[in-house]
Design an enzyme around this catalytic site. Structure first.
Site, PDB file in Angstrom:
ATOM      1  N   GLU A  53       0.821  -1.217   0.000  1.00 52.47           N
ATOM      2  CA  GLU A  53       0.000   0.000   0.000  1.00 52.47           C
ATOM      3  C   GLU A  53       0.854   1.266   0.000  1.00 52.47           C
ATOM      4  O   GLU A  53       1.904   1.314   0.618  1.00 52.47           O
ATOM      5  CB  GLU A  53      -0.930   0.021   1.218  1.00 52.47           C
ATOM      6  CG  GLU A  53      -1.908  -1.143   1.297  1.00 52.47           C
ATOM      7  CD  GLU A  53      -2.905  -1.182   0.136  1.00 52.47           C
ATOM      8  OE1 GLU A  53      -2.988  -0.188  -0.617  1.00 52.47           O
ATOM      9  OE2 GLU A  53      -3.584  -2.217  -0.017  1.00 52.47           O
ATOM     10  N   GLY A  54       0.330   2.278  -0.670  1.00 49.87           N
ATOM     11  CA  GLY A  54       1.063   3.540  -0.793  1.00 49.87           C
ATOM     12  C   GLY A  54       0.865   4.464   0.400  1.00 49.87           C
ATOM     13  O   GLY A  54       0.086   4.185   1.322  1.00 49.87           O
ATOM     14  N   PHE A  55       1.555   5.576   0.333  1.00 55.52           N
ATOM     15  CA  PHE A  55       1.601   6.551   1.423  1.00 55.52           C
ATOM     16  C   PHE A  55       0.213   7.066   1.819  1.00 55.52           C
ATOM     17  O   PHE A  55      -0.117   7.162   3.002  1.00 55.52           O
ATOM     18  CB  PHE A  55       2.478   7.723   0.970  1.00 55.52           C
ATOM     19  CG  PHE A  55       2.735   8.761   2.009  1.00 55.52           C
ATOM     20  CD1 PHE A  55       3.264   8.421   3.242  1.00 55.52           C
ATOM     21  CD2 PHE A  55       2.472  10.094   1.747  1.00 55.52           C
ATOM     22  CE1 PHE A  55       3.522   9.384   4.195  1.00 55.52           C
ATOM     23  CE2 PHE A  55       2.733  11.072   2.698  1.00 55.52           C
ATOM     24  CZ  PHE A  55       3.255  10.720   3.917  1.00 55.52           C
ATOM     25  N   ARG A 293      -1.049  12.012 -12.053  1.00 60.17           N
ATOM     26  CA  ARG A 293      -0.514  10.724 -11.602  1.00 60.17           C
ATOM     27  C   ARG A 293      -0.101   9.902 -12.809  1.00 60.17           C
ATOM     28  O   ARG A 293      -0.860   9.795 -13.784  1.00 60.17           O
ATOM     29  CB  ARG A 293      -1.617  10.036 -10.793  1.00 60.17           C
ATOM     30  CG  ARG A 293      -1.237   8.772 -10.123  1.00 60.17           C
ATOM     31  CD  ARG A 293      -0.450   8.983  -8.845  1.00 60.17           C
ATOM     32  NE  ARG A 293      -0.449   7.747  -8.065  1.00 60.17           N
ATOM     33  CZ  ARG A 293       0.297   6.685  -8.379  1.00 60.17           C
ATOM     34  NH1 ARG A 293       1.129   6.709  -9.405  1.00 60.17           N
ATOM     35  NH2 ARG A 293       0.218   5.596  -7.628  1.00 60.17           N
TER      36      ARG A 293
HETATM   37  N1  LIG Z   1       6.245  13.980  -5.080  1.00 64.12           N
HETATM   38  C1  LIG Z   1       5.195  13.380  -5.646  1.00 64.12           C
HETATM   39  N2  LIG Z   1       5.043  12.048  -5.500  1.00 64.12           N
HETATM   40  C2  LIG Z   1       3.959  11.490  -6.060  1.00 64.12           C
HETATM   41  C3  LIG Z   1       3.007  12.223  -6.789  1.00 64.12           C
HETATM   42  N3  LIG Z   1       2.052  11.368  -7.216  1.00 64.12           N
HETATM   43  C4  LIG Z   1       2.401  10.160  -6.758  1.00 64.12           C
HETATM   44  N4  LIG Z   1       3.555  10.209  -6.056  1.00 64.12           N
HETATM   45  C5  LIG Z   1       4.278   9.119  -5.403  1.00 64.12           C
HETATM   46  O1  LIG Z   1       3.562   7.926  -5.609  1.00 64.12           O
HETATM   47  C6  LIG Z   1       2.867   7.547  -4.452  1.00 64.12           C
HETATM   48  C7  LIG Z   1       1.427   7.320  -4.838  1.00 64.12           C
HETATM   49  O2  LIG Z   1       0.901   6.406  -4.040  1.00 64.12           O
HETATM   50  P1  LIG Z   1      -0.328   6.730  -3.079  1.00 64.12           P
HETATM   51  O3  LIG Z   1       0.135   7.646  -2.027  1.00 64.12           O
HETATM   52  O4  LIG Z   1      -0.818   5.398  -2.702  1.00 64.12           O
HETATM   53  O5  LIG Z   1      -1.433   7.470  -3.978  1.00 64.12           O
HETATM   54  P2  LIG Z   1      -2.293   6.818  -5.174  1.00 64.12           P
HETATM   55  O6  LIG Z   1      -1.639   5.542  -5.599  1.00 64.12           O
HETATM   56  O7  LIG Z   1      -2.285   7.872  -6.244  1.00 64.12           O
HETATM   57  O8  LIG Z   1      -3.667   6.562  -4.636  1.00 64.12           O
HETATM   58  C8  LIG Z   1       2.992   8.701  -3.467  1.00 64.12           C
HETATM   59  O9  LIG Z   1       2.995   8.324  -2.142  1.00 64.12           O
HETATM   60  C9  LIG Z   1       4.287   9.334  -3.899  1.00 64.12           C
HETATM   61  O10 LIG Z   1       5.383   8.680  -3.327  1.00 64.12           O
HETATM   62  C10 LIG Z   1       3.211  13.617  -6.943  1.00 64.12           C
HETATM   63  O11 LIG Z   1       2.443  14.343  -7.549  1.00 64.12           O
HETATM   64  N5  LIG Z   1       4.325  14.150  -6.343  1.00 64.12           N
HETATM   65 MG   LIG Z   2      -1.597   3.756  -4.145  1.00 62.94          MG
END
Ligand SMILES: Nc1nc2c(ncn2[C@@H]2O[C@H](COP(=O)(O)OP(=O)(O)O)[C@@H](O)[C@H]2O)c(=O)[nH]1
Ligand SMILES: [Mg+2]
Length: 430
Positions: A53-55, A293
């Site tokens: 899972e992501g952040f 994204r």
């Molecule tokens: N710095 C930055 N990192 C991003 C951006 N979009 C995605 N990321 C990276 O990719 C991850 C995306 O995962 P998540 O937080 O799960 O969001 P989701 O997957 O778009 O629902 C983020 O936590 C970042 O590490 C952005 O616009 N800027």
């Molecule tokens: Mg994610």
């Protein structure tokens, strides 16, 4: 002697300058976060999330666990132990600082979290317990047989997936525990669960006895009645204020490149317990912020991802509508892609993206937060379809008091209608 005095003096000046290098005061002061019942009776709740899972989904899981701890504290003193951040799937940059064992204070204001529930860093937990031990671990999992009708239930069961924990020669349970190899558990069980966060309260109070309990795969626990439409969800959300050093860096960028500051933009932050804004109070800086994204998202949502050309067209519509000339780009695309994208806007507009000022200072998590903070302060925001990264920005804008028209927008995919369905407008609840 004189040299020592001189260096102490220089050090003091340096500390003073650093503390006051940003004008706004520290909103949150440290206080003793432990409940008043006396330290011996306090119990500790620890948790972790599926490694994939992501952040930003993890931030939502925090809200679930935080509310569980809040409900527990109505009857028993529990402290939420914050799970250190390890290298996530998206966090691939190889800065000089390793991306593991990152404490929460690097990303969030701990004293602000503590205004909602008692919290503690994992390192502090380890200091508190002397031996690096956790009493009981429950690995939440699905029901092997699946389900035909949804009902709330939880049962200790055999592990469905290959065990992520194993017993060592001394009978102790070893697992990942945020890459702290010395940590072990005394007891381990798999637990099939289909349950709301509130249902874990009686389980923890009646069915567990250890001073510390660890719920792994805590994303299994669902909000239930305490989801986005409840004040409880928003209270937990409002307590998740970003760390001051990151807000400061993002604010500096806004001021320097985007003519944006809280005074002009009417976005001044207050302590969240006292902050209550009506929609439209915040004006935002004179730029359109977009969250574009890419990467894994291209495969997950091919229909809803716009091509770069199309994203430029859609952004320009907003630029014209709001008579704005600057665009802030938040994206996980490569710098090469970003530069190509930037060029497509031509010379009528100015395009910005936060750059690492010093390679050793920022990790991927820091950069995400800086991007999110800058997007949260824009006059208008355009997000990406069902991205939790975009959702967290939209919530931040609800907290700051933006008109919802400027917040709940998303890019449409190339083959979607031009007026594709826009994100749900989640009203902030106090
Ligand atoms: N710095 C930055 N990192 C991003 C951006 N979009 C995605 N990321 C990276 O990719 C991850 C995306 O995962 P998540 O937080 O799960 O969001 P989701 O997957 O778009 O629902 C983020 O936590 C970042 O590490 C952005 O616009 N800027
Ligand atoms: Mg994610």
């Amino acid at each position: 002697m004189y040299n020592t005095l001189l260096s102490v003096y220089v050090l003091l000046i340096a500390i003073f300058v650093c503390v006051y290098c940003h004008s706004d005061e520290n909103l949150y002061q440290a206080k003793d976060n432990l409940p008043v019942h006396g330290p011996n009776q306090v119990r500790y709740l620890l948790y972790d999330v599926n490694p994939g899972e992501g952040f930003n989904l993890r931030r939502d899981v925090y809200m679930r666990v935080a509310n569980l701890v809040k409900f527990l504290n109505e009857d028993e003193p529990w402290v939420l132990v914050l799970p250190p951040w390890v290298r996530l799937y998206h966090w691939r940059s190889t800065s000089l600082r390793p991306q593991n064992k990152i404490p929460w204070r690097e990303f969030f204001d701990i004293n602000s979290l503590a205004l909602h529930v008692p919290v503690m860093e994992f390192e502090d937990y380890l200091k508190k317990v002397d031996t690096p031990v956790i009493d009981e671990v429950y690995y939440l999992q699905r029901y092997k047989e699946g389900w035909s009708k949804w009902e709330e239930k939880m049962d200790i069961r055999e592990c469905v997936d290959p065990a992520r924990y194993h017993q060592d020669e001394n009978g102790n349970w070893r697992g990942r525990f945020f890459d702290y190899e010395e940590v072990y558990a005394k007891k381990f069980e798999c637990m099939s669960a289909q349950a709301y966060l509130l249902t874990f309260k009686p389980f923890l109070m009646k069915n567990t006895t250890g001073q510390s309990v660890f719920l792994d795969r805590a994303e299994t626990m669902i909000h239930g009645q305490y989801s986005e439409w409840s004040p409880e969800w928003w209270t937990a959300r409002r307590s998740m204020v970003f760390a001051k050093h990151l807000r400061d860096d993002a604010d500096w960028y806004r001021e320097t490149y985007l003519d944006s500051n809280d005074k002009k933009d009417k976005t001044k932050l207050e302590v969240w317990t006292k902050m209550k804004r009506a929609h439209g109070e915040a004006k935002g800086g004179p730029y359109v912020a977009i969250h574009l994204r890419r990467n894994d998202y291209l495969h997950a949502h091919p229909k809803e991802v716009p091509s770069y050309e199309n994203a430029v067209k859609q952004t320009i519509k907003y630029l014209k509508k709001y008579k704005i000339k600057k665009v802030y780009v938040s994206t996980d695309a490569s710098w090469d892609d970003y530069f190509k994208f930037k060029k497509m806007f031509g010379s009528d507009y100015e395009i910005f993206k936060f750059e690492k000022q010093n390679l050793t200072v920022y990790k991927d998590g820091h950069l995400s937060i800086i991007d999110q903070w800058i997007c949260a302060h824009a006059r208008v925001f355009i997000g990406s379809y069902v991205s939790t990264f975009s959702f967290r920005i939209q919530e931040e804008r609800e907290i700051l008091g933006f008109d919802q028209e400027t917040t709940f927008n998303r890019f449409c995919g190339d083959d979607e209608p031009k007026d594709c369905e826009q994100p749900t407008k989640w009203d902030i609840k106090y």
